[in-house]
Motif scaffolding. Sequence first.
Motif, PDB file in Angstrom:
ATOM      1  N   TYR A  17      -5.491   5.741  -0.372  1.00 24.24           N
ATOM      2  CA  TYR A  17      -5.547   5.073  -1.668  1.00 24.24           C
ATOM      3  C   TYR A  17      -6.987   4.970  -2.177  1.00 24.24           C
ATOM      4  CZ  TYR A  17      -4.886   1.730  -5.398  1.00 24.24           C
ATOM      5  OH  TYR A  17      -4.881   1.124  -6.629  1.00 24.24           O
ATOM      6  N   ASN A  44      -4.622   3.055   3.531  1.00 28.17           N
ATOM      7  CA  ASN A  44      -5.815   2.506   2.875  1.00 28.17           C
ATOM      8  C   ASN A  44      -6.808   3.599   2.501  1.00 28.17           C
ATOM      9  OD1 ASN A  44      -5.762  -0.350   2.452  1.00 28.17           O
ATOM     10  ND2 ASN A  44      -5.773  -0.642   4.669  1.00 28.17           N
ATOM     11  N   ARG A  96       0.821  -1.211   0.000  1.00 30.46           N
ATOM     12  CA  ARG A  96       0.000   0.000   0.000  1.00 30.46           C
ATOM     13  C   ARG A  96       0.856   1.263   0.000  1.00 30.46           C
ATOM     14  NH1 ARG A  96      -2.711  -4.002   1.011  1.00 30.46           N
ATOM     15  NH2 ARG A  96      -4.972  -4.197   1.266  1.00 30.46           N
ATOM     16  N   ARG A 151      -5.022  -2.786  -4.848  1.00 25.79           N
ATOM     17  CA  ARG A 151      -4.817  -3.541  -3.611  1.00 25.79           C
ATOM     18  C   ARG A 151      -5.300  -4.975  -3.764  1.00 25.79           C
ATOM     19  NH1 ARG A 151      -8.028  -0.013   0.602  1.00 25.79           N
ATOM     20  NH2 ARG A 151      -9.470  -0.139  -1.157  1.00 25.79           N
TER      21      ARG A 151
END
Length: 833
Positions: free
Chosen positions: A320, A317, A195, A333
Amino acid sequence: MSNDGQEQELGAEVVSGAVVTDDTLEITKAKYTNLCRELNMDSQTEEDGWAMYLDVRQRCVMEGDSLMWLCCCLFAACRRSSTPTVIGQDAVVRGNCVSLNNLLRCCQMSIYDFKTKIKQWCDMANLPQEFVNEIEVLDRKFSITFTLYKRFRNIFDKIFNCPPNEKRHSKYISLHANHANGKCSYIKLDDICWRLFLCAKNQKPSTTVDLVTSFNLMICCIDLIYNNVLAEKRTDLINPKFDGLPNNWTEVDFKANPHCILTYFCDMTEEAKAMKATTFREIMSSFFQTMTIYGHKDNMLGLLANENFERNLKSLNISYEQYVLSVGEFDERILSAYDASDHTNLNDQALRPPVTPLTRKQDLPAQPAMAGEKFEPVLNATNNVKQLSAFDRITEPTEYVKQAGDEVIAKLLKIIEDIKLKFLAKYPSGEAKSRFRLAKSFYYYLLDQILQAEIKNKPEFDLKRLLVQKISLDIFNITLMACCVELVLEAYKTELKFPWVLECFSISAFEFQKIIEIVVRHGSHEGCLNRYLIKHLNSIEETCLERLAWASNSPVWDMIATAPKPLPTHYDVNCDRTAGALQIFLRKVYLLGWLRIQKLCSELILIDKAPERIWHIFEHSITQKTDLMKDRHLDQIIMCAIYIYIRVSKLEDPKFSDIMRAYRNQPQAVNSVYREVLFDLNDDGQPKVTDIIYFYNHKYVPLMKQFAIDYLNMTPDVTGCKIKAADLLLSPHPSERAAQPKKVTQNHSLYVTQMPKNEIQQSPNQMVYEFYRSPAKDLQLMNEKVRGGKRMLSFGDEPGLGQLETKRINLPTHLSQIKAVMDDRESEPRDPK
């Protein structure tokens, strides 16, 4: 027989659309409505998507699950809408804030199926070229990330270790599940590393538009996480077999000094280190500043500390997710959420080397020794870059070129500077300056090679005058520089594909195709251009000859307008010394057309005189009905020529569908060639596009039917029977120049070449072995000559030949190179005579 009757008799079968019943449409409509409700779709996008679906369903057969096609139409409707943001006037959100992965999940559609179907949808829905280009970029970007993920898995597993108390798997119920335990586990380490890379490359997307740069950035991310693991003394997560570990890493008093691992995984270490010190540090600084990550900003450690790890993973997270929703791209992902074995349907086809074009195979170097091994895109890209980087020491025109004088050189440098400014303004990457610098170095090298070879053949002329004459041609310098830029972009595997370079420098495809043969001829000297890059240039030349140079705005049409009618045939343009630009262009087009006709006839099992007769029909369309090529594709005219020959000759088979099926086996084949054929222009000047069968029936047959009937001399009588007189003379077709012998050893004079008939030995010391003809003893004698007494090459069926002494020639290298050359020769179309 009337003209209408002749056209009906020569017409092609029309593939009708699907019969739509009200019940079927109602079920499909219900599926679509439910899908839009599940995605919380706005009403306007929902209406646009359904209207698009109905339009395509009227015209095309949509095989398979209707939900997949609904997915495509809804994605296209979302992608074509944009939402302004509060960030600024020019900032927009693409994709209507709908997650592509969420759309695929709702439609139970894999990424592989989507990539396949959306390209078909673009053809069927006649979506604008801008949208098609966006899909190609989307596909290419995902191919780059997918390729990098496979390398990521390999590198990660070499550095890190899964502790015995953890299960080594990474299948999650959710991509962003909450984790109560703050301690970094092996799986979480995998997550945060991947990530971090995804967020880093999206933080500065202009710096990661190519495969090589993205790989370097990924290694920087892994390097940072590796140093953080060492700093936290998480010896349970370290693979003790990794060669890059510091000697005292297991000791209690170990202090985490920076330990760089780039040299263990990067083929271009200096470039990776430069990125680590500049771009990567800037990205990380911005992450600390925006609180995307927490830790020690000065040394970038503490990312995995218990108090920081969970919020870092959660923050990455969220960051993104916001990016993916704003651009409407794949959620990458998902790659780390499954085992590698679950991605068997996915591939990195967009990054693989081009299929060998039909033309100019004789210019290709022999395959490298390890060509039989599995293709590795990152390694291939770095090798290509290193090949060109061998010339980066050249920073100015060579002494030979400078003999043209200061005034001419100053003009040359001014041209290069103007080209540079155009490139820097349009290339979306922070690496633009370094990319152009490398292209310029190769340009100086090629300019020197080309001028020396050109002037070498004219010793009677004044050297300086010839140099001035050649260097002063602006278009020559611009196209040569553009070609070098294209080679650099292809070597790095950038997202920007040809013909972007033509648009960047405002060059016509007609002008650009002139320089390619020159670059291939002189660029392959001393091996400075490898097989991959030469194949790329050959593919580009074919693209120009088959389509781009025939665009309505191409300068070729001005030349055609002033040329005597009809245009010259292949026989007329066969003189090398007196041919002008148009004649040379037509010569290349004729050769390309003939090779593709041969290939298709071979696939369709059209033998005897069929290829030559089809060739003559095709040549007539170029010389007498030239407008058939305007804004169209060479392959469209070739397929029509084949089919009109079949119909006039009263053959039962093949059908037009068989021709299209055979066409798909050609290296250059794309579906849009037969799905999207220009028919005419509407009143507003917009192109009206049809499929190839409609074009054949309503445009090609009216223009070509009389010539085809007269030429083939097959005239139907009143009873429907054909009356066949003696065949007319066949038009001569082109032929490729003979292949040059290829040297397959460095230390011995061992060459492989295609042997013409009645070839004789040129010297008493020359030894010749013909594959599939000569006896084994001839090969044994050649081995003894090369080795100095003992045999080296074998057929592989003789005992005792598997053990080679040191200092002998590398047997596998020879055999693979020879086989590559022979395979190329065998795959070349043969003269049917």
